[in-house]
Design an enzyme around this catalytic site. Structure first.
Site, PDB file in Angstrom:
ATOM      1  N   ARG A 152       0.827  -1.199   0.000  1.00  0.00           N
ATOM      2  CA  ARG A 152       0.000   0.000   0.000  1.00  0.00           C
ATOM      3  C   ARG A 152       0.866   1.256   0.000  1.00  0.00           C
ATOM      4  O   ARG A 152       1.928   1.297   0.621  1.00  0.00           O
ATOM      5  CB  ARG A 152      -0.892   0.029   1.247  1.00  0.00           C
ATOM      6  CG  ARG A 152      -1.806  -1.153   1.399  1.00  0.00           C
ATOM      7  CD  ARG A 152      -2.963  -1.188   0.474  1.00  0.00           C
ATOM      8  NE  ARG A 152      -3.760   0.025   0.442  1.00  0.00           N
ATOM      9  CZ  ARG A 152      -4.980   0.088  -0.113  1.00  0.00           C
ATOM     10  NH1 ARG A 152      -5.525  -1.006  -0.671  1.00  0.00           N
ATOM     11  NH2 ARG A 152      -5.646   1.195  -0.126  1.00  0.00           N
ATOM     12  N   VAL A 153       0.381   2.258  -0.696  1.00  0.00           N
ATOM     13  CA  VAL A 153       1.078   3.540  -0.684  1.00  0.00           C
ATOM     14  C   VAL A 153       0.293   4.568   0.124  1.00  0.00           C
ATOM     15  O   VAL A 153       0.664   5.725   0.211  1.00  0.00           O
ATOM     16  CB  VAL A 153       1.315   4.073  -2.118  1.00  0.00           C
ATOM     17  CG1 VAL A 153       2.275   3.173  -2.865  1.00  0.00           C
ATOM     18  CG2 VAL A 153       0.007   4.204  -2.881  1.00  0.00           C
ATOM     19  N   ASP A 154      -0.830   4.133   0.708  1.00  0.00           N
ATOM     20  CA  ASP A 154      -1.604   5.057   1.539  1.00  0.00           C
ATOM     21  C   ASP A 154      -1.470   4.632   3.004  1.00  0.00           C
ATOM     22  O   ASP A 154      -0.609   3.840   3.349  1.00  0.00           O
ATOM     23  CB  ASP A 154      -3.077   5.059   1.107  1.00  0.00           C
ATOM     24  CG  ASP A 154      -3.667   3.657   1.069  1.00  0.00           C
ATOM     25  OD1 ASP A 154      -2.998   2.707   1.544  1.00  0.00           O
ATOM     26  OD2 ASP A 154      -4.790   3.495   0.576  1.00  0.00           O
ATOM     27  N   ASP A 155      -2.314   5.163   3.871  1.00  0.00           N
ATOM     28  CA  ASP A 155      -2.171   4.852   5.288  1.00  0.00           C
ATOM     29  C   ASP A 155      -2.961   3.614   5.686  1.00  0.00           C
ATOM     30  O   ASP A 155      -3.685   3.610   6.678  1.00  0.00           O
ATOM     31  CB  ASP A 155      -2.589   6.066   6.129  1.00  0.00           C
ATOM     32  CG  ASP A 155      -1.596   7.197   5.946  1.00  0.00           C
ATOM     33  OD1 ASP A 155      -0.403   6.898   5.818  1.00  0.00           O
ATOM     34  OD2 ASP A 155      -2.029   8.359   5.902  1.00  0.00           O
ATOM     35  N   VAL A 156      -2.845   2.599   4.872  1.00  0.00           N
ATOM     36  CA  VAL A 156      -3.489   1.333   5.181  1.00  0.00           C
ATOM     37  C   VAL A 156      -2.381   0.323   5.472  1.00  0.00           C
ATOM     38  O   VAL A 156      -1.381   0.276   4.767  1.00  0.00           O
ATOM     39  CB  VAL A 156      -4.373   0.858   4.007  1.00  0.00           C
ATOM     40  CG1 VAL A 156      -4.874  -0.557   4.231  1.00  0.00           C
ATOM     41  CG2 VAL A 156      -5.549   1.812   3.816  1.00  0.00           C
TER      42      VAL A 156
END
Ligand code: WTA
Length: 695
Positions: A563-567
């Protein structure tokens, strides 16, 4: 364009290559600033026999089908959809879509105007084709001696009884039903019963806490909740009914009482005498459902009528209700199942996922049953009573397709080959992996030890939002590379873009997006179409943004990088850092919290929390424990942080934004890679944090 695959056309037929032929090295790519170590990878070629009998037996055949699916999606998908039963055929436009926010509201429709029912297609249609006596579900309980089975005809009867009951108590088309059940056969039965009457199911994984359950109930306002009294998982008994009761106290306070609670008596875990009960409000499944007729007419629905909601984590605190509709999802899950596992009618298929997650929706219930497959449902824990349980089950049912998550592969790998090799496993034909990137060493162990170097591995990359497989090997078609999800499924056009949204060509790495819609795509976030557009279609206009990083090597193989997001992805479970942070700060002694994921040998990632306590509260083990408890009770045990790092302060920019990049480096002890800290409001915070973590 299908160009990325052209260079592989020299591989005439995979079967002509000797096993292990050729060595290809992984590109020394740079993904979003982080270097991936160059690594030698083997090219694993499917055996001649496997390819000969496979549905897609060569790269050329794949390329031909893929090309057609991209150039003529309407024709490609119509042909497949015609194999299903439609009360009325869809209109002239097979797909109408707008995924470009500049052109207006995002809207995806497939087979619009078509009228069908997914339960009818999964059960009645297969029975009419002569498969009534075929086993639809095998059930293996927590204890090795507990088991059961239902043929397609028997499953239909059970589904109809429950459907009739639900209708009788007033559940109709479009009504929501929350299902909070462990892996009993009653779980797929309940999903199919809802689908039969046009009700919208929302399954909540039975590992979620009362708080999480109530949050979902408040959002979708179900007419009925279906649960059970308790479940045994390994050596533990979990009182699900108590959790449901607590959730409903909370939802009632928030204006969403659920008047009807249908509770299955799961005798092997707990009998009714010891279950806390409220006469009149709580109803035992066994007291009512079996009294209803075993035939139930079908509610025909539009292809675009909702089938289910499934809540999943995102970058912000509130879980998102991912909405899937009927027709496209049906066609897509069935087709992806068939090809990615090279399905044969004689297969016995086992997916270890729980129906509380998307994998259980698409690849325990719908995909396989639509194909008339025999599916194993396993209630227990995969290493109970010991680490050999999976292979004991494989031998007991002669499982041919085994689909699981890398985290389980790594856990079993650590327990040693002995547990595997003492079982025959000779029925196995195809292996599958899902939920997170599978590292090459786990891939090799899975391939060599579990599959005796005989079974291709389908490393299926997809998401709750995508409904079905997006990038996946098609066994028999391609030589495999350990750790690569290989190539897109039919109809899927993945693109890798840079920060500015420019499509990258050839060997590259960046953000993974998808061009154009596909039948199984989600249609909205329940009650929040704006968030749907903002999260998925605005970051890179004109594309669906997946939230994943990906690189493509010179042979066109795809390598998912996370993941590149805050997941965070813990043991294949998707967890939003914001959700964990909000659970932590709800603790009265917590002033501030920031959560990051760190690499974990077995779980893939683990949760690492930086916590600042309220002034004057001393740091202690008790506080640590109660913080972890806060997360367990607000989300579920699976989201508990592995590490609490006391933080005198958090690294923030002058505008107050927490710099997670720095926290990630501190958490993984990559202290020489902290990067530029001069933009911090107070750079000395970093040294303090490093000091504290030394203690
Ligand atoms: C990750 C699960 C690498 C990815 C089906 C994705 C994977 C998220 C793979 C979705 C895979 C899933 N290789 N990464 N084969 N499969 N992922 O919604 O980060 O629970 O975005 O769906 O899991 O998780 P979800």
């Amino acid at each position: 364009s299908v160009a990325p695959f052209d260079h592989l056309s020299h591989v005439e037929s995979t079967s002509q290559l000797p096993s292990g032929a050729g060595r290809i090295s992984r590109p020394n790519a740079v993904v979003l600033g982080e270097a991936i170590a160059a690594e030698e990878v083997d090219l694993v070629v499917p055996s001649h026999d496997f390819s000969r009998d496979a549905l897609v037996s060569s790269p050329e055949q794949y390329q031909q089908m893929y090309k057609r699916s991209i150039e003529d999606p309407a024709g490609f998908w119509s042909e497949i959809a015609s194999e299903f039963y439609w009360k009325e055929r869809w209109g002239p436009e097979v797909c109408s879509e707008n995924i470009d926010v500049r052109k207006g509201t995002v809207k995806i429709e497939w087979f619009k105007g078509g009228v069908t029912n997914i339960c009818y297609n999964a059960l009645d249609r297969n029975i009419e084709a002569g498969n009534g006596d075929k086993v639809a579900l095998y059930w293996e309980g927590n204890e090795p001696a507990q088991d059961g089975q239902l043929t397609y005809a028997q499953l239909l009867e059970k589904v109809c009884q429950l459907a009739n009951y639900l209708k009788h108590v007033g559940v109709g088309k479009g009504d929501a039903v929350v299902i909070y059940l462990p892996m009993l056969m009653e779980l797929p039965i309940a999903m199919l019963a809802c689908a039969r009457i046009g009700a919208v199911h929302s399954v909540v994984f039975a590992g979620f806490s009362a708080e999480s359950l109530s949050q979902r109930i408040i959002d979708c306002k179900p007419k009925v909740i279906i649960s059970c009294n308790a479940v045994r998982r390994g050596a533990k008994t979990i009182h699900l009914k108590g959790i449901v009761d607590n959730a409903l106290v909370e939802s009632t306070e928030n204006g969403v009482p659920v008047d009807l609670r249908l509770i299955y008596e799961n005798k092997s875990a707990m009998d009714r005498e010891t279950t806390k009960w409220q006469e009149g409000r709580d109803i035992w499944w066994q007291d009512v459902v079996p009294q209803y007729p075993t035939k139930c007419s079908v509610e025909w629905v539009d292809a675009e009528d909702p089938l289910f909601l499934l809540y999943t984590s995102g970058s912000t605190g509130k879980p998102k209700g991912v909405l899937h509709t009927t027709g496209g999802y049906m066609v897509y899950t069935a087709t992806t199942f068939k090809y990615a596992f090279d399905y044969k009618p004689s297969d016995v298929y086992w997916c270890t996922a729980d129906c509380g997650w998307i994998t259980g929706h698409s690849y325990v219930t719908y995909g396989p049953l639509l194909n008339g497959a025999t599916v194993l449902v396993f209630e227990g824990a995969p290493s109970y009573p010991d680490a050999g349980r999976c292979w004991d089950i494989v031998d007991k049912y002669k499982v041919t397709i085994f689909y699981t998550a890398p985290t389980l592969v790594r856990a079993l790998m650590r327990d040693g080959d002995e547990y595997v090799t003492r079982y025959s496993r000779k029925s196995l034909r195809v292996l599958g992996s899902v939920g997170e990137p599978i590292n090459p060493s786990a891939w090799r162990w899975f391939y060599n030890v579990v599959g005796d170097s005989r079974c291709p591995i389908s490393d299926t990359w997809w998401q709750t939002e995508t409904g079905g497989f997006m990038i996946t090997p098609i066994p028999g078609a391609w030589p495999q590379k350990p750790g690569s999800a290989t190539f897109p499924f039919f109809g899927i056009e993945p693109v890798i873009v840079d920060e500015k949204g420019n499509e990258l060509e050839g060997e590259c790495s960046g953000y993974l997006c998808i061009k154009k819609s596909w039948p199984g795509a989600f249609r909205s976030l329940y009650g929040d179409h704006e968030r749907y557009e903002t999260t998925y279609f605005k970051p890179f206009t004109g594309y669906y943004f997946t939230g994943d990083g990906c690189s493509r090597d010179k042979d066109g193989y795809h390598w998912l990088t996370g993941r590149v997001d805050d997941v965070i992805n813990v043991s294949g479970h998707r967890i939003g850092t914001a959700e964990v942070e909000s659970a932590l700060v709800s603790h009265p002694q917590c002033a501030e919290a920031a959560v990051v994921g760190v690499d974990h040998e077995v779980k893939g990632q683990s949760i690492y929390a930086f916590v600042t306590l309220v002034d004057g509260v001393p740091y202690s083990n008790e506080v640590r424990k109660s913080l972890i408890l806060a997360v367990r009770s607000q989300i579920g045990a699976f989201a508990a942080p592995d590490k609490i790092h006391w933080a005198p302060g958090l690294p923030k920019t002058r505008s107050g934004k927490i710099m997670r990049r720095i926290l990630r480096k501190i958490a993984s002890r990559q202290l020489d890679e902290l990067g530029d800290t001069s933009t911090l409001a107070d750079p000395s915070v970093v040294d303090q944090l490093i000091e504290v973590s030394d203690h």
